[in-house]
Design a protein around this motif. Structure first.
Motif, short mmCIF file in Angstrom:
data_model
loop_
_atom_site.label_atom_id
_atom_site.label_comp_id
_atom_site.label_asym_id
_atom_site.label_seq_id
_atom_site.Cartn_x
_atom_site.Cartn_y
_atom_site.Cartn_z
N ALA A 128 0.85 -1.20 0.00
CA ALA A 128 0.00 0.00 0.00
C ALA A 128 0.88 1.25 0.00
O ALA A 128 2.03 1.21 0.47
CB ALA A 128 -0.91 0.00 1.23
N PRO A 129 0.40 2.35 -0.52
CA PRO A 129 1.19 3.59 -0.53
C PRO A 129 1.68 3.95 0.87
O PRO A 129 0.92 3.89 1.85
CB PRO A 129 0.20 4.64 -1.06
CG PRO A 129 -0.77 3.84 -1.89
CD PRO A 129 -0.92 2.54 -1.18
N GLY A 130 2.97 4.27 0.96
CA GLY A 130 3.54 4.65 2.24
C GLY A 130 4.09 3.50 3.05
O GLY A 130 4.72 3.73 4.09
N VAL A 156 -0.44 -14.18 -0.97
CA VAL A 156 -0.63 -14.03 0.47
C VAL A 156 -0.98 -12.56 0.75
O VAL A 156 -0.17 -11.66 0.52
CB VAL A 156 0.63 -14.44 1.25
CG1 VAL A 156 0.42 -14.19 2.75
CG2 VAL A 156 0.97 -15.89 0.98
N PHE A 157 -2.19 -12.35 1.26
CA PHE A 157 -2.67 -11.01 1.58
C PHE A 157 -2.31 -10.72 3.03
O PHE A 157 -2.52 -11.56 3.92
CB PHE A 157 -4.17 -10.90 1.35
CG PHE A 157 -4.56 -11.02 -0.09
CD1 PHE A 157 -4.88 -9.89 -0.83
CD2 PHE A 157 -4.61 -12.27 -0.72
CE1 PHE A 157 -5.24 -10.00 -2.17
CE2 PHE A 157 -4.96 -12.38 -2.05
CZ PHE A 157 -5.28 -11.24 -2.79
N VAL A 158 -1.78 -9.52 3.31
CA VAL A 158 -1.34 -9.16 4.65
C VAL A 158 -2.04 -7.87 5.08
O VAL A 158 -1.98 -6.85 4.36
CB VAL A 158 0.20 -8.97 4.71
CG1 VAL A 158 0.62 -8.58 6.13
CG2 VAL A 158 0.91 -10.23 4.26
N ALA A 159 -2.71 -7.93 6.23
CA ALA A 159 -3.40 -6.75 6.77
C ALA A 159 -2.78 -6.38 8.11
O ALA A 159 -2.49 -7.27 8.94
CB ALA A 159 -4.89 -7.02 6.94
N LEU A 160 -2.56 -5.10 8.33
CA LEU A 160 -2.12 -4.59 9.63
C LEU A 160 -3.30 -3.82 10.21
O LEU A 160 -3.82 -2.88 9.57
CB LEU A 160 -0.91 -3.67 9.46
CG LEU A 160 0.34 -4.29 8.84
CD1 LEU A 160 1.48 -3.27 8.80
CD2 LEU A 160 0.77 -5.54 9.60
N GLY A 161 -3.70 -4.24 11.41
CA GLY A 161 -4.94 -3.71 11.94
C GLY A 161 -6.07 -4.27 11.09
O GLY A 161 -6.21 -5.48 10.94
N LYS A 162 -6.85 -3.42 10.49
CA LYS A 162 -7.93 -3.90 9.62
C LYS A 162 -7.77 -3.43 8.18
O LYS A 162 -8.70 -3.50 7.39
CB LYS A 162 -9.28 -3.44 10.17
CG LYS A 162 -9.63 -4.06 11.52
CD LYS A 162 -11.01 -3.65 11.98
CE LYS A 162 -11.36 -4.31 13.31
NZ LYS A 162 -12.74 -3.93 13.77
N ARG A 163 -6.58 -2.93 7.86
CA ARG A 163 -6.35 -2.40 6.52
C ARG A 163 -5.33 -3.25 5.77
O ARG A 163 -4.30 -3.65 6.33
CB ARG A 163 -5.85 -0.95 6.60
CG ARG A 163 -6.87 0.01 7.20
CD ARG A 163 -6.28 1.41 7.28
NE ARG A 163 -5.97 1.95 5.97
CZ ARG A 163 -6.84 2.58 5.18
NH1 ARG A 163 -8.10 2.75 5.60
NH2 ARG A 163 -6.48 3.05 4.02
#
Length: 617
Positions: A326-328, A420-427
């Motif tokens: 994701a951006p950033g 493999v999808f990776v989410a931090l928190g809920k994003r």
């Protein structure tokens, strides 16, 4: 006593006979005569050689050994026992060297049969019983526990199963199977225990068929014929003609004997084996094991190279191909968090993720509160950050993909990869793409092979055409054959071999029949002694493709040196024959001269040991 031991014994007898005879001749010890000792030491070699020639003649082979037999026999009949014993030593030494050159590497089926399923767990009204795999009948309900081999072909009864089919199909990633799917023997249960119904007897199942094909392909291979034998039909009549003319013109049979002695083709008997020993030894220093001189000679003449894809042209596992973030977001930081979480998992991707993190020298943290969703992914805490990693459904549920992730999803939609999808928190923070990556040195290796004279390069794989084309776009290939079963691989190899001498390179058990069917089979054996290693003629111990090109170059150089030695030795022997026919050389002097020629060609043949290019890091 086997033949190798007999040959060594004959050489020892001949050398001892010469030494004892010389000692008796110099000292005049007792009533013994040196000639008697030399004759006695020569006779065992003569008898053994005569039996060997008769046996070869019976099976349709005829070699230059006949000249050695004629020269020794004639020397004994004419009372030239010293010349006879020297020729006997030359011949016996040549056969011993040849034994070493061949290596007597037997292509057994030991690795295949060791891995063959031996037992099955059959369900009945009384429970589950363990029975020999031969006792399984069609229709039996079987239990396959985690990590076990499937004993026979069958139909999956449970809702799903995860199978490691790499040994049979070459597919590097575990496959998910659903109820009613056909399962093949020899594959491994990579998930939880499941039930299946046997659809074939053990001897009719997939794995047994692979074993049979390897055995049949190996049996069909022609035996190695020594390079010297190719000149036999020309050399023997020429030698007899020259010696006969010398006798007729001079009226002296000793002159004819001198011609026979100097014509004894020890350069043919010795040069090729010594060069081949040097080549095989040189290759071994570079992690290349060649099963004797026959393998080396066949490799030198290969003009078509056929490569398996998975584990050969590619790494053969789930390797990190790309990271979309994701951006950033920092890709390395996201990989560090993912690898930290995956430390708690036993999934096939966990090791690949950890290797990728180690390659970037990332420091991992300890995960906590980890919950694994079998077949879907993980959720847990890393450094007080909530992280979820796995399938799109687990991480996003029914949420749409953000714009930054859509291009990657479209790009890999039809590719044989794992995402493999990776989410931090809920994003959603990133998407990691894993697949079968190209070997780092694949392009350079294929280029070197073409420079070495390989005219046609074929990729032969059991993978689907989509996966094959993805790899082929990165390489300079002439032909692609995808979706090939072991039987179809053998057929493809046979078709190529009919056009030109063919080298087959592979690593899986499914490649073993094709390796055995090729002119020369090359097994990528770095991951252990597999059936492919047993079926192949050449084994590459390093987990790289570069040694394949090194092996071809070593084989070509070795064969060239052997031919040089043979041609030079024959030319010198021809000059000596002319001198002997003119009465310039006696039989003993001729035998000693021939020994000098032998030393010269052996020294030249030993150059095969001197190639220092192999052994790259």
């Amino acid at each position: 006593m086997n033949e190798s031991t007999l040959r060594r014994a004959l050489l020892v007898i001949a050398i001892l006979g010469l030494a004892i005879g010389v000692a008796v001749w110099r000292t005049g010890f007792g009533s013994l005569e040196a000639g008697t000792i030399w004759t006695a030491a020569t006779l065992p070699v003569v008898v053994a050689l005569a039996i060997s020639i008769l046996r070869d003649f019976w099976i349709g082979r005829f070699g230059v050994d006949a000249i050695a037999l004629v020269s020794m026999s004639a020397a004994l009949l004419l009372g030239q026992s010293l010349a006879a014993i020297v020729v006997a030593i030359m011949y016996a030494g040549g056969t011993v060297l040849e034994d070493f050159a061949r290596g007597r590497a037997e292509r057994s089926l030991k690795a295949l049969t060791d891995r063959s399923p031996r037992v099955a767990h059959r369900k009945s009204t009384q429970g589950t019983e363990t029975i020999p795999v031969e006792d399984v009948n069609v229709g039996d309900h079987l239990l396959v526990r985690a990590g076990e081999l499937l004993p026979v072909d069958g139909i999956l009864l449970d809702a799903s199963a995860s199978l490691d089919e790499s040994a049979v199909t070459g597919e590097p990633l575990p496959e998910r199977r659903s109820a009613g799917d056909l399962l093949r023997s020899g594959t491994v249960n990579a998930g939880e225990a499941f039930s299946m119904r046997a659809s074939a007897l053990s001897e009719q199942s997939t794995y047994a068929a692979i074993v049979r094909m390897v055995a049949a392909a190996q049996t069909a291979k022609a035996p190695f014929i020594r390079m010297a034998d190719r000149f036999a039909l020309f050399l023997l009549p020429v030698t007899l003609l020259v010696s006969g003319i010398a006798w007729y013109v001079s009226g002296d049979p000793i002159r004819a004997l001198a011609v026979l002695v100097v014509a004894t083709p020890c350069p043919l008997i010795l040069a090729a084996p010594v060069a081949f020993i040097g080549g095989v030894s040189r290759a071994a220093h570079g992690g290349i094991l060649m099963k004797g001189s026959a393998a080396l000679e066949a490799l030198a003449q290969a003009r078509t190279a056929i490569f398996d894809k998975t584990g050969t042209l590619t790494i053969g596992g789930a390797e990190l191909i790309e990271i979309d973030v994701a951006p950033g977001r920092d890709p390395d930081e996201l990989l560090r968090l993912l690898a930290s979480l995956e430390q708690a998992s036993h999934h096939v991707l966990a090791d690949s993720i950890a290797r990728a993190a180690r390659a970037r020298h990332l420091l991992l943290s300890h995960p906590c509160d980890v919950r694994e969703y079998r077949g879907a992914g993980l959720k847990g805490q890393v450094e007080n950050v909530s992280i979820a990693a796995g399938s799109r459904h687990l991480v996003l549920a029914h949420k749409p993909l953000p714009a930054w992730a859509r291009s990657g999803e479209d790009r890999y939609r039809d590719e044989p990869v794992l995402r493999v999808f990776v989410a931090l928190g809920k994003r959603l923070a990133g998407v990691f793409t894993f697949g079968d990556a190209l070997q780092a040195d694949a392009r350079d290796t294929l280029d070197e092979l073409r420079q070495a004279g390989i005219q046609r390069v074929v990729m032969l794989t059991g993978d689907d055409s989509v996966a094959a084309k993805r790899i082929s776009r990165l390489l300079d290939l002439d032909v692609i054959v995808a979706n090939a079963t072991p039987a179809e691989k053998v057929a493809a190899v046979e078709a190529e071999k009919a056009q030109a001498p063919t080298m087959m390179v592979g690593d899986g058990i499914n490649d073993a029949p094709a390796l055995a069917a090729a002119t020369v089979g090359v097994a990528m054996g770095a991951r252990g002694a597999t059936a492919s290693s047993e079926a192949a003629d050449v084994i590459i111990l390093a987990d790289r493709l570069q040694p394949v090109a090194d092996a071809v170059r070593i084989a070509q150089r070795t064969r060239a040196i052997a031919l040089q030695s043979i041609i030079a030795g024959l030319a010198l022997s021809a000059l000596a024959m002319v001198a002997a026919a003119m009465g310039q050389i006696t039989p003993v002097a001729g035998a000693l001269l021939q020994e000098g020629i032998d030393v010269a060609v052996i020294l030249n043949a030993l150059r095969a040991l001197g190639d220092g290019r192999v052994g790259r890091a």
